[in-house]
Design a protein around this motif. Sequence first.
Motif, PDB file in Angstrom:
ATOM      1  N   TRP A 108      62.503  33.819  58.866  1.00 16.84           N
ATOM      2  CA  TRP A 108      62.408  32.649  58.001  1.00 16.84           C
ATOM      3  C   TRP A 108      63.555  31.670  58.266  1.00 16.84           C
ATOM      4  O   TRP A 108      63.384  30.460  58.204  1.00 16.84           O
ATOM      5  CB  TRP A 108      62.395  33.090  56.532  1.00 16.84           C
ATOM      6  CG  TRP A 108      62.609  31.940  55.599  1.00 16.84           C
ATOM      7  CD1 TRP A 108      63.719  31.674  54.861  1.00 16.84           C
ATOM      8  CD2 TRP A 108      61.691  30.864  55.333  1.00 16.84           C
ATOM      9  NE1 TRP A 108      63.565  30.502  54.153  1.00 16.84           N
ATOM     10  CE2 TRP A 108      62.321  29.988  54.423  1.00 16.84           C
ATOM     11  CE3 TRP A 108      60.400  30.557  55.786  1.00 16.84           C
ATOM     12  CZ2 TRP A 108      61.708  28.829  53.952  1.00 16.84           C
ATOM     13  CZ3 TRP A 108      59.795  29.399  55.314  1.00 16.84           C
ATOM     14  CH2 TRP A 108      60.447  28.556  54.409  1.00 16.84           C
ATOM     15  N   ALA A 129      70.989  27.847  51.284  1.00 19.18           N
ATOM     16  CA  ALA A 129      70.571  28.861  50.305  1.00 19.18           C
ATOM     17  C   ALA A 129      70.725  30.256  50.908  1.00 19.18           C
ATOM     18  O   ALA A 129      71.167  31.197  50.234  1.00 19.18           O
ATOM     19  CB  ALA A 129      69.128  28.607  49.883  1.00 19.18           C
ATOM     20  N   LEU A 130      70.396  30.387  52.194  1.00 19.12           N
ATOM     21  CA  LEU A 130      70.516  31.698  52.844  1.00 19.12           C
ATOM     22  C   LEU A 130      71.982  32.067  53.037  1.00 19.12           C
ATOM     23  O   LEU A 130      72.397  33.208  52.776  1.00 19.12           O
ATOM     24  CB  LEU A 130      69.808  31.684  54.202  1.00 19.12           C
ATOM     25  CG  LEU A 130      68.292  31.508  54.176  1.00 19.12           C
ATOM     26  CD1 LEU A 130      67.752  31.426  55.599  1.00 19.12           C
ATOM     27  CD2 LEU A 130      67.616  32.643  53.421  1.00 19.12           C
ATOM     28  N   THR A 145      72.241  36.606  49.668  1.00 18.28           N
ATOM     29  CA  THR A 145      72.650  37.997  49.867  1.00 18.28           C
ATOM     30  C   THR A 145      73.226  38.156  51.278  1.00 18.28           C
ATOM     31  O   THR A 145      73.073  37.275  52.133  1.00 18.28           O
ATOM     32  CB  THR A 145      71.451  38.946  49.733  1.00 18.28           C
ATOM     33  OG1 THR A 145      70.538  38.654  50.798  1.00 18.28           O
ATOM     34  CG2 THR A 145      70.748  38.780  48.393  1.00 18.28           C
ATOM     35  N   GLN A 174      70.552  37.834  53.805  1.00 14.86           N
ATOM     36  CA  GLN A 174      70.125  36.443  54.015  1.00 14.86           C
ATOM     37  C   GLN A 174      71.145  35.690  54.870  1.00 14.86           C
ATOM     38  O   GLN A 174      70.782  34.922  55.762  1.00 14.86           O
ATOM     39  CB  GLN A 174      69.952  35.726  52.669  1.00 14.86           C
ATOM     40  CG  GLN A 174      68.688  36.122  51.925  1.00 14.86           C
ATOM     41  CD  GLN A 174      68.618  35.402  50.577  1.00 14.86           C
ATOM     42  OE1 GLN A 174      69.536  35.508  49.765  1.00 14.86           O
ATOM     43  NE2 GLN A 174      67.540  34.681  50.337  1.00 14.86           N
ATOM     44  N   MET A 205      70.793  36.626  58.375  1.00 18.20           N
ATOM     45  CA  MET A 205      69.571  36.023  58.928  1.00 18.20           C
ATOM     46  C   MET A 205      69.859  34.576  59.364  1.00 18.20           C
ATOM     47  O   MET A 205      69.444  34.128  60.444  1.00 18.20           O
ATOM     48  CB  MET A 205      68.489  36.042  57.837  1.00 18.20           C
ATOM     49  CG  MET A 205      67.090  35.760  58.290  1.00 18.20           C
ATOM     50  SD  MET A 205      65.990  35.389  56.881  1.00 18.20           S
ATOM     51  CE  MET A 205      65.651  37.015  56.253  1.00 18.20           C
TER      52      MET A 205
END
Lengths: 95, 246, 350
Positions: free
Chosen positions: C141, C194-195, C199, C202, C205
């Motif tokens: 994502w 936001a990522l 967490t 995230q 990622m």
Amino acid sequence: MTSDSWPLWEVFVRSRRGLSHTHAGSLHAPDAEMALRNARDLYTRRSEGVSIWVVPSAEITASSPDEKDPFFEPAADKPYRHPTFYEIPEGVKHL
Amino acid sequence: MSTTPVTSGAAVITGAALALGDDALVLSHRLGEWAGSAPVLEEEVALANIALDLLGQARILLSLVGDEDELAYLREERSFRNAQLVEQPNGDFAHTIARQLYFSTYQRLLYGQLASGDGPFAGLAAKAVKEVAYHQDHAEHWALRLGDGTDESHRRMQRACDALWRYTGELFQPVEGVDVDHAAMESAWLASVTDVLGRATLTVPEGPRTGAWAAGAGRQGLHTEPFGRMIAEMQHLHRSHPGATW
Amino acid sequence: MTAVTAGTAETTGAPGVSDAAVAAEQAAYEAVFDAAVAADERIEPRDWMPEAYRASLVRQIAQHAHSEIIGMQPEANWITRAPSLRRKAILMAKVQDEAGHGLYLYSAAETLGTSRDELLDKLHSGRQKYSSIFNYPTLTWADVGAIGWLVDGAAITNQVPLCRCSYGPYARAMVRVCKEESFHQRQGYEALLALSRGTEAQHAMAQDAVDRWWWPSLMMFGPPDDESTHTAQAMAWKIKRHSNDELRQRFVDIAVPQAEALGLTLPDPDLRWNEERGHYDFGAIDWAEFWDVLKGNGPCNEERLSRRRQAHEDGAWVREAAAAHAEKHRVDKHHAEQHQHTGKHGEAQA
């Protein structure tokens, strides 16, 4: 009938009431009804318009750039068509 | 997540909002699957517009009764209340258009009625009915072109109309909290669809409008097999990161 | 006066005129064209233009249009898995915009006398390119965010100067595209933020995505100036306003502080501020990879093109149906109008 190509249409959009339609771009559509709908989806999806015209591109007759001089230059030597041509005494208002 | 007081009235509204909201959510998802594969670029834009309208409706409806993401991503298959029609796979473009024609005709009548009432969905319906009118117009124009286009398109469109016919009866099963005259809606729907199919040189399908046990099934959480795979895909990322914000 | 037929080239020179006269006329046209470009005037579709200028524009606009529609694929890959309904709506609107941008650009190319069908044929048969960046896969994502921030960011850096391109229809299309692109870049940045602030998983990622997209984004500006075949002429014609290396540097200078604000690092140990130059220095780009992907050996070249061909082939019967319907009803309408006309005529006589 095996042709799968659609004619080109020119799109004109009135951005809000009181303004005239201006050229927005073009698109392909099989017929006028679909051209209008495609134009609505493509050219007004950010609320850019309140009215749309579509015209088959092939139906537009345009002046040629070669005719630029005879077409447009004669208008250039008629300054009396413009209000700035006229001298008005200072202090005269509402003219 | 907003907490709604647990009263029977609220439960009724929740059920109704989920039925309408899930319809919009699921159909939007299906239309989103077309992205990059539409028959022509202009149609990419059109399908995405419809999908975005529906997603907007879904978000408003789900938010009326809870957190939109919890409702969309954390419910199990059997808790979804959408009609089975909207979860049917896209198939070819004719199937997508037949599904759009059947559903948008229903949704336009539904929101038209809701907008003229004073229930909890009147405000949403007043806005949505304009969007849905455009969806119906889009479906109708394509139905005419596919039905009355080439032999191949006629055959495909007839096949699609026939295949989806048995999912249309469910749309008119009364849903508690959706305050409309379902019987009147059904006859208006039949008249409208019959008219469009006729003009498209298509035959109104003859089979039953519900499957053997499909009547009202989606609304009760009984779905078709492709739906499970659809929500598995939809939910997997969200569920892989419990409690995360995006 | 003549009817405009989808921007067909004006043909000049009448039969039977001597070669010398033709050459003189040609030189006169060229002088007018050069003067217009020098004066920063726009060239419009029916103006005379050198054939090489036309060809160069068609090549560039087509490649740009193809990039928009092939570019839908890596992002559409995540529409059905978007992790929140808000993100899903944003992504759908973004991918839709890319279809729209493709349409604006194909329209601009059509004003040069090349139909969209022709251009699509060339894309499908591999005779025209699209931006190599879209041959990289979107694995997570976070790639959607990285594409918005870096790929769209690089694209905007390239495209803003094109709004002043000497060819009117291309410049106008780019004005529209650039307005819409700024939403694309901001949504990508916001998604990554936001990522990054989310967490641990995230954040990882997001970092992984930036690590994978950084270098390919720098390659989007094209080969270094001394190896770029088209740059000099394109700049002389004011199709292009800045060189590849200039734009690449501009992008790096903008991106570095943005990465810091994101709380993410860029995968280049040589990246540091150079006080003297007033720019960031950055490490060597792996041009071997660039040429390899360009030649078709990227991770997704085959996949992207075959998906595009498939969509086009699957859609043929739909396009044919609509064309057939229009043809039938054009005839109907014609008959109806004739009928009406005769009717009126009869009335008038009565």
